[in-house]
Motif scaffolding. Structure first.
Motif, short mmCIF file in Angstrom:
data_model
loop_
_atom_site.label_atom_id
_atom_site.label_comp_id
_atom_site.label_asym_id
_atom_site.label_seq_id
_atom_site.Cartn_x
_atom_site.Cartn_y
_atom_site.Cartn_z
N THR A 108 -3.92 -11.86 3.92
CA THR A 108 -2.61 -11.55 3.33
C THR A 108 -1.66 -10.94 4.35
OG1 THR A 108 -3.45 -9.41 2.58
CG2 THR A 108 -3.55 -11.23 1.02
N ALA A 109 -2.17 -10.62 5.54
CA ALA A 109 -1.35 -10.13 6.66
C ALA A 109 -2.00 -10.60 7.94
CB ALA A 109 -1.23 -8.61 6.64
N VAL A 110 -1.20 -10.75 8.99
CA VAL A 110 -1.73 -11.31 10.23
C VAL A 110 -1.05 -10.68 11.44
CG1 VAL A 110 -0.07 -13.22 10.16
CG2 VAL A 110 -2.20 -13.48 11.46
N GLY A 132 -7.51 -9.31 5.20
CA GLY A 132 -7.54 -9.44 3.76
C GLY A 132 -7.02 -8.21 3.06
N SER A 133 -6.97 -7.09 3.77
CA SER A 133 -6.49 -5.83 3.19
C SER A 133 -4.98 -5.70 3.28
CB SER A 133 -7.15 -4.66 3.91
OG SER A 133 -6.94 -4.74 5.32
N GLY A 134 -4.29 -6.74 3.73
CA GLY A 134 -2.84 -6.72 3.78
C GLY A 134 -2.28 -5.93 4.94
N GLY A 137 -3.84 -2.43 5.64
CA GLY A 137 -5.06 -2.41 6.43
C GLY A 137 -4.81 -2.74 7.88
N LEU A 138 -3.86 -3.62 8.13
CA LEU A 138 -3.54 -4.02 9.50
C LEU A 138 -3.00 -2.85 10.31
CD1 LEU A 138 -1.60 -7.26 10.45
CD2 LEU A 138 -1.07 -5.08 11.53
N VAL A 139 -1.96 -2.17 9.78
CA VAL A 139 -1.33 -1.11 10.57
C VAL A 139 -2.24 0.10 10.73
CG1 VAL A 139 0.97 -1.88 9.90
CG2 VAL A 139 -0.14 -0.06 8.58
N THR A 140 -3.16 0.31 9.76
CA THR A 140 -4.10 1.43 9.88
C THR A 140 -4.96 1.30 11.13
OG1 THR A 140 -4.17 1.71 7.48
CG2 THR A 140 -5.99 2.64 8.73
N VAL A 157 4.51 -6.25 -4.79
CA VAL A 157 5.49 -7.04 -4.07
C VAL A 157 5.10 -7.07 -2.60
CG1 VAL A 157 7.91 -7.26 -3.43
CG2 VAL A 157 7.29 -6.40 -5.69
N ALA A 158 4.95 -8.25 -2.06
CA ALA A 158 4.58 -8.35 -0.66
C ALA A 158 5.70 -7.81 0.21
CB ALA A 158 4.30 -9.81 -0.29
#
Length: 432
Positions: A108-110, A132-134, A137-140, A157-158
């Motif tokens: 859901t995020a890349v 998959g954590s959006g 999760g990515l920025v963490t 809302v994305a």
């Protein structure tokens, strides 16, 4: 997910980065691969980095690679998507780098790609890592702390996530009793950690928000109205003014603010922001409850600024606020002000700390919306002092747009810079 391509050199100029209908985000990382503060994430909700080198504009990112701070080793480009094609364009519209990430139903995020330093220049490399954590999760993974989402029956809302603060705030400063206080966090008596801080800053600190000049001189809209509480760091080794837990307050009209007992006597930094257009003024009140000389007195749109005022002995610091719109204010240690070194950009008045040797200061003031405006610089030499000097040196006192050079004595100096619009300062050290 995707494939790793061989890295390629890109010119150290201003690049525009697009990602096929995706709202991209940039993470500016240090040598440890983590952000230094929440201002190091640039996205739709926080569109300008304090340095002015990275901006979010119209679903694109603008990266002035030649203006990126030396402490930034990598710039990661990410977005809320399962894939897509990232393209970097030179000022003449030519494509200098491109990378395609195939879509994945699990992501859901890349992270699309990254720009990184090598041998004095910049390279581009594709990454293509999905989460998959959006975006949360990515920025963490890069050191960003993300606010917990509140339970709601409404569908999610994305888009960019709200940020509460960021870890990795380096530097330490001594407290009044000699104990070491970590920059950006001040433990109160009960031991809880309280965040305060600039609306955001550079070299660790914050540049005041608001419009910033782009590479071609155009004014870029600033970040949205700041929240009441954000992390900040102290300039290491700065000894002028007390160290204390920050005081923050917000309002939406005229108000008298009484700063609470956490702020001790002595010179303190006051940061303020005023939303949209209209009048904004802040006036310290004396022992007779009457206005003294103003701290801020402006009609600048989306105003942000900072200055220094003495907190009085034996009574609370009181400030009268006059405002047409929503506002926020923070009272912090002077050591939390932005440090003046290299090239610095800002918008409106700002208190700046200078700790270098004798130098020339190049001043570029762009003026206000009407082509006029005021710019002035007052210099306080603070070595061995516990309060503001009664007669600071006036370095600049002009109206209308200016390009001037003024001499700086050896630091430590507190510079009170007043300006009615965007500005750029560059320090040129002198060989002695």
């Amino acid at each position: 997910m995707g494939h790793i391509t061989k890295s390629s050199w890109v010119p150290s100029v201003t690049l525009r980065v697009d990602a096929e209908g995706v709202e991209p985000a940039a993470l500016l990382l240090g040598a440890d691969g983590r952000v230094r503060g929440d201002a190091d994430m640039v996205f739709e909700g926080q569109p300008v980095h304090p340095s002015g080198a990275v901006r979010h504009e119209q679903a694109s990112l603008v990266l002035a690679l030649h203006e990126v701070e030396a402490a930034v080793e990598r710039i990661v480009i990410a977005g809320v998507a399962d894939g897509g094609t990232l393209t970097a364009l030179a000022p003449d519209g030519a494509t200098v780098a491109s990378y395609r990430v195939p879509g994945s139903p699990d992501a859901t995020a890349v992270v699309f790609a990254e720009f990184f330093r090598e041998s004095g220049g910049w390279k581009f490399g594709g990454v293509g890592k999905g989460y998959g954590s959006g975006l949360a999760g990515l920025v963490t993974e890069f050191g960003v702390e993300v606010a917990e989402a509140e339970e709601s029956s409404e569908p999610a809302v994305a888009g960019p996530v709200p940020l509460t603060g960021v870890v990795k705030m380096p530097g330490q400063a001594p407290s009044a009793d000699g104990a070491v206080v970590s920059a950006g966090r001040f433990p109160p008596v009960d031991g809880a950690v309280v965040h305060g801080g600039p609306f955001p800053s550079a070299d660790g600190a914050v540049v005041s928000g608001g419009p910033f000049p782009s590479a071609d001189g155009a004014v870029v809209p600033g970040r949205p109205f700041p929240p009441a509480d954000r992390p900040y760091q102290l300039v290491e080794g700065w000894e002028f003014g007390p160290v204390f837990e920050a005081f923050t307050i917000t309002g939406d009209d005229d108000q008298v603010v009484t700063v609470d007992g956490r702020v001790p006597p002595g010179p303190v930094l006051v940061e303020a922001a005023h939303e949209d257009r209209g009048y904004f003024g802040v006036f310290p009140l004396n022992s007779k409850n009457k206005d003294e000389e103003y701290l801020f007195n402006t009609t600048l749109p989306d105003f942000t600024g900072s200055s220094v005022v003495p907190a009085p002995e034996g009574r609370a610091l009181r400030l009268r606020v006059r405002a047409d719109r929503r506002w926020a204010m923070r009272v912090k240690p002077v050591a939390a002000a932005r440090r003046l070194e290299g090239t610095l950009r800002g918008y409106g008045p700002e208190a700046l700390l200078y700790t270098g040797g004798v130098a020339d200061l190049q001043v570029h003031f762009e003026g206000d919306e009407d082509g006029g405006g005021y710019v002035g610089i007052w210099c306080h030499e603070v070595a061995g002092h516990t309060r503001l000097t009664d007669q600071p040196t006036l370095l600049l006192n002009r109206t209308e747009p200016q390009r001037r050079t003024v001499p700086l004595p050896e630091g430590p100096l507190l510079l009170l810079y007043k300006a009615d619009g965007p500005w750029t300062l560059t320090v040129d050290g002198l060989d002695r």
